[in-house]
Design a protein around this motif. Structure first.
Motif, PDB file in Angstrom:
ATOM      1  N   TYR A  58       6.994  14.242 -15.794  1.00  8.67           N
ATOM      2  CA  TYR A  58       7.830  14.226 -14.600  1.00  8.67           C
ATOM      3  C   TYR A  58       7.642  12.879 -13.913  1.00  8.67           C
ATOM      4  N   ALA A  59       8.488  12.603 -12.950  1.00  8.49           N
ATOM      5  CA  ALA A  59       8.400  11.357 -12.190  1.00  8.49           C
ATOM      6  C   ALA A  59       8.549  11.676 -10.708  1.00  8.49           C
ATOM      7  N   VAL A  60       7.857  10.924  -9.892  1.00  6.00           N
ATOM      8  CA  VAL A  60       7.992  11.025  -8.445  1.00  6.00           C
ATOM      9  C   VAL A  60       8.638   9.722  -7.991  1.00  6.00           C
ATOM     10  N   LEU A  61       9.888   9.829  -7.499  1.00  8.67           N
ATOM     11  CA  LEU A  61      10.654   8.656  -7.082  1.00  8.67           C
ATOM     12  C   LEU A  61      10.781   8.626  -5.568  1.00  8.67           C
ATOM     13  N   LYS A  62      10.627   7.439  -5.011  1.00  4.65           N
ATOM     14  CA  LYS A  62      10.860   7.228  -3.587  1.00  4.65           C
ATOM     15  C   LYS A  62      12.112   6.368  -3.484  1.00  4.65           C
ATOM     16  N   THR A  63      13.166   6.939  -2.923  1.00  2.00           N
ATOM     17  CA  THR A  63      14.437   6.233  -2.785  1.00  2.00           C
ATOM     18  C   THR A  63      14.765   6.054  -1.311  1.00  2.00           C
ATOM     19  N   ALA A  64      15.895   5.434  -1.031  1.00  2.00           N
ATOM     20  CA  ALA A  64      16.302   5.209   0.352  1.00  2.00           C
ATOM     21  C   ALA A  64      16.735   6.502   1.037  1.00  2.00           C
ATOM     22  N   SER A  65      17.166   7.486   0.266  1.00  2.00           N
ATOM     23  CA  SER A  65      17.638   8.749   0.828  1.00  2.00           C
ATOM     24  C   SER A  65      16.579   9.834   0.652  1.00  2.00           C
ATOM     25  N   PRO A  66      16.320  10.620   1.686  1.00  2.00           N
ATOM     26  CA  PRO A  66      15.349  11.714   1.524  1.00  2.00           C
ATOM     27  C   PRO A  66      15.849  12.810   0.574  1.00  2.00           C
ATOM     28  N   GLY A  97       6.846   0.330  -9.457  1.00  2.00           N
ATOM     29  CA  GLY A  97       7.476   0.084  -8.164  1.00  2.00           C
ATOM     30  C   GLY A  97       7.377   1.304  -7.267  1.00  2.00           C
ATOM     31  N   GLN A  98       8.518   1.869  -6.891  1.00  2.00           N
ATOM     32  CA  GLN A  98       8.563   3.045  -6.026  1.00  2.00           C
ATOM     33  C   GLN A  98       8.526   4.352  -6.819  1.00  2.00           C
ATOM     34  N   ALA A  99       8.215   4.271  -8.099  1.00  2.00           N
ATOM     35  CA  ALA A  99       8.167   5.465  -8.951  1.00  2.00           C
ATOM     36  C   ALA A  99       6.787   5.600  -9.571  1.00  2.00           C
ATOM     37  N   THR A 100       6.371   6.838  -9.763  1.00  2.00           N
ATOM     38  CA  THR A 100       5.149   7.130 -10.510  1.00  2.00           C
ATOM     39  C   THR A 100       5.546   8.055 -11.654  1.00  2.00           C
ATOM     40  N   ILE A 101       5.221   7.635 -12.866  1.00  2.00           N
ATOM     41  CA  ILE A 101       5.578   8.380 -14.071  1.00  2.00           C
ATOM     42  C   ILE A 101       4.336   9.121 -14.550  1.00  2.00           C
ATOM     43  N   HIS A 102       4.487  10.432 -14.807  1.00  2.00           N
ATOM     44  CA  HIS A 102       3.403  11.268 -15.303  1.00  2.00           C
ATOM     45  C   HIS A 102       3.817  11.810 -16.673  1.00  2.00           C
ATOM     46  N   LEU A 103       2.934  11.650 -17.667  1.00  2.00           N
ATOM     47  CA  LEU A 103       3.211  12.105 -19.026  1.00  2.00           C
ATOM     48  C   LEU A 103       2.074  12.983 -19.520  1.00  2.00           C
ATOM     49  N   GLN A 104       2.404  13.966 -20.345  1.00  2.00           N
ATOM     50  CA  GLN A 104       1.395  14.791 -20.999  1.00  2.00           C
ATOM     51  C   GLN A 104       1.454  14.493 -22.491  1.00  2.00           C
ATOM     52  N   LEU A 105       0.353  13.963 -23.031  1.00  2.00           N
ATOM     53  CA  LEU A 105       0.262  13.607 -24.435  1.00  2.00           C
ATOM     54  C   LEU A 105      -0.488  14.672 -25.200  1.00  2.00           C
TER      55      LEU A 105
END
Length: 186
Positions: free
Chosen positions: A62-70, A175-183
């Motif tokens: 999954y990814a956690v994205l921070k954008t300009a819009s809530p 950047g404004q995203a954090t990527i999480h992976l399960q290997l």
């Protein structure tokens, strides 16, 4: 030559030089993700061993994205994950992300999804780390242990050794995203 033809000639030379630089992969223009450019980027990392098949698969993420819009910020599910070999020990990770728009009022409108597609290049040689290319930086992600040995003692004379591969959760920032992976290791 007239005064008007000199600027036109200079402009033509400039356009020709720009087109020649874009066509030349060694110039760095337009060839940032070519196998040769990626090999140069990961050059200090690579060892002179033959490239083995990758020893893991990406099971989920999954990814956690921070954008300009809530509304569009938040946790995105990975709906598609693809890993492809680009060069020896260099791989391309393509992910498709999706997040539903949350609504406070029940409606009969079809659900709306925010979507994003991202591509990451990484170096991996079946070792203890993965090196991702994020922009022009190398991000090293340590892996730790890949398997667990279990020894089951049946009697004082007999025992059974069982090797169990592990699931490993890794994450990296882009950047404004954090990527999480399960290997899952093979």
């Amino acid at each position: 030559m007239s005064r008007l033809s000199l600027p036109v000639l200079a402009l033509a030379l400039l356009l020709w030089a720009g087109a020649a630089a874009a066509a030349d992969p060694a110039s760095g223009a337009g060839g940032g993700d070519s196998p040769q450019a990626l090999a140069r980027f990961f050059q200090g990392t690579t060892r002179s061993l033959p490239a083995a098949n990758i020893d893991f698969s990406i099971e989920a993420g999954y990814a956690v994205l921070k954008t300009a819009s809530p509304d569009s910020s938040g946790r995105y599910a990975m709906t598609a994950i693809n890993v492809a070999r680009v060069a020896p020990d260099i791989y391309r990770l393509d992910v498709s992300l999706e997040k539903p728009l949350s609504r406070n009022v029940q409606t009969f409108d079809p659900p709306y999804f925010f979507t994003d597609k991202r591509t990451y290049y990484f170096w991996y040689q079946n070792g203890e780390r993965i090196v991702f290319k994020i922009g022009n930086q190398k991000v090293v992600v340590p892996l730790g242990r890949k398997e667990v040995l279990r020894v089951d003692i049946k009697s004082p004379d007999t025992y059974v050794i069982d090797r169990e591969t592990m699931l490993r959760d890794i994450s990296f920032a882009d950047g404004q995203a954090t990527i999480h992976l399960q290997l899952k290791f093979r």
